[in-house]
Motif scaffolding. Structure first.
Motif: not given
Length: 399
Positions: A231-244
């Motif tokens: 969800i957050y990757v699709d909203r433009g958040v970097p993958p590592m930050q989204a995993a965090s």
């Protein structure tokens, strides 16, 4: 420390160790789902199945666990399941086929452990059921947080996705060693021959209510666990930050899981607590799906805390609402087996919404509707009162 206290301490450690292994096999894959998709060449249907498969196996394993426990006893069954979990997590990254087979076996093993530990709590730690139920459910959150937060760093450290996923067999190996020490060092509890364990729980309205509550909260939890990063990757958040953010949600659930479980065990009726945490879950979902991404930490913490509290309540209700005169394992198996069967639809349904090209708003609306059902089921289950005076105290076993 006398032998009885040593055995009680051993069971307490085993409860924690089991909980610490019941979510990282799921979140370690969920936090790297995009990388797993590329590495194994999965298409959209394969990703949806992989997301829902662990939960479906949790349902199947929950049904099988009481039968295994009747044959081998709680401790030996737990040892065998821990060994299966270790092997499946270690070997599943080897190939695409191993990934799916290993996920099936790991799901079955995790389900069995999840069903048997409440039985062990009531038999050996019965003097503090609320506390140990809370500790057990809290350790789930620790497992989820560590799996979500450390897998991507492990990929960078080792340079290999397969190796990083295989390393999660190490905590399962530690659980196996602890279970073996309990089996070798003590006398496993067996029921008297005159009082055999029933093969299934007697169907009651209360059992149905607890099952519906467990299933609804698990539906939302596994859907969020499987897709929050995407969800957050699709909203433009970097993958590592989204995993965090997924790890943050799991960490936020720890105090909710422990604190609410303890409170729930101290009151006769838990319905208002359930409504409160369900309301918080709705607020968190609304924020995750519709609020600006800059506010993600606020709403992820809200969602994580309330989901942790809801899961703690679900596990506590299984122990608190089961008939005190009968073993808790059949009640636990039914509630978790049917509940996880319902929950398996969560990540699959959200995955199908995504791959159909629909916005995350559709998925969010579905999850909010399920939370409303969760609140209704929890309200009715929480209002019910069962006798608690006959709950067993920790057992003394022969030296």
């Amino acid at each position: 420390m006398n032998d009885t206290r040593k055995r009680t301490a051993g069971y307490a450690v085993l409860v924690v160790a089991a909980g610490l292994n019941l979510r990282h096999p799921i979140t370690s894959v969920a936090s790297t789902l995009d990388a797993v998709t590329r590495h194994y060449g999965l298409g959209p249907p394969g990703v949806a199945v992989l997301s829902g498969l662990p939960v479906a196996m949790l349902a199947a394993g929950a049904v099988l666990a009481p039968a295994l426990e009747r044959w081998w006893g709680v401790e030996r069954t737990l040892l065998g399941l821990a060994a299966l979990l270790t092997l499946s997590v270690a070997l599943r990254p080897a190939s695409l086929t191993a990934l799916f087979v290993g996920t099936v076996v790991a799901g079955l093993a995790m389900a069995g452990l999840s069903v048997l530990v409440p039985q062990m709590i009531r038999e050996h730690l019965g003097g503090r059921i609320g506390w140990w139920s809370g500790v057990f459910s809290t350790s789930f959150g620790v497992s989820a947080a560590v799996g979500a937060g450390l897998t991507i760093p492990l990929v960078h450290l080792t340079g290999s996705l397969s190796l990083a996923l295989s390393l999660w067999a190490l905590p399962a190996c530690a659980l196996t060693a602890m279970a073996a020490s309990v089996v070798i060092g003590g006398t496993p509890h067996r029921r008297a021959a005159s009082a055999p364990a029933p093969s299934c729980a007697r169907p009651t309205l209360l059992l149905g209510q607890v099952t519906a509550f467990f299933g609804a909260q698990a539906f939302v939890f596994f859907a969020v666990t499987g897709w929050l990063t995407s969800i957050y990757v699709d909203r433009g958040v970097p993958p590592m930050q989204a995993a965090s953010l997924l790890a943050l949600a799991s960490i936020a659930g720890l105090p909710g899981s422990l604190g609410v479980s303890v409170v729930a065990a101290r009151v006769r009726r838990q319905h208002w607590i359930i409504v409160a945490v369900s309301t918080g879950t709705v607020i968190g979902l609304v924020g995750v799906v519709w609020a600006p991404a800059v506010l993600a930490p606020l709403f992820v913490v809200t969602l994580g805390f309330c989901q942790g509290a809801t899961f703690g309540l679900a596990m506590a209700l299984i122990v608190l609402k089961a008939d005190p005169s009968r073993p808790v394992a059949p009640f636990s198996a039914f509630a978790q087996g049917v509940g996880f069967a319902l929950a398996a639809l969560g990540p699959v349904l959200v995955g199908l919404v995504r791959w159909a090209g629909l916005s995350w708003a559709y998925a969010g609306s579905i999850l909010i509707a399920v939370v409303v059902c969760q609140a209704i089921a929890g309200w009715t289950a929480g209002r019910s009162v069962v006798p608690t005076t006959s709950l067993p105290q920790p057992m003394e076993q022969p030296s």
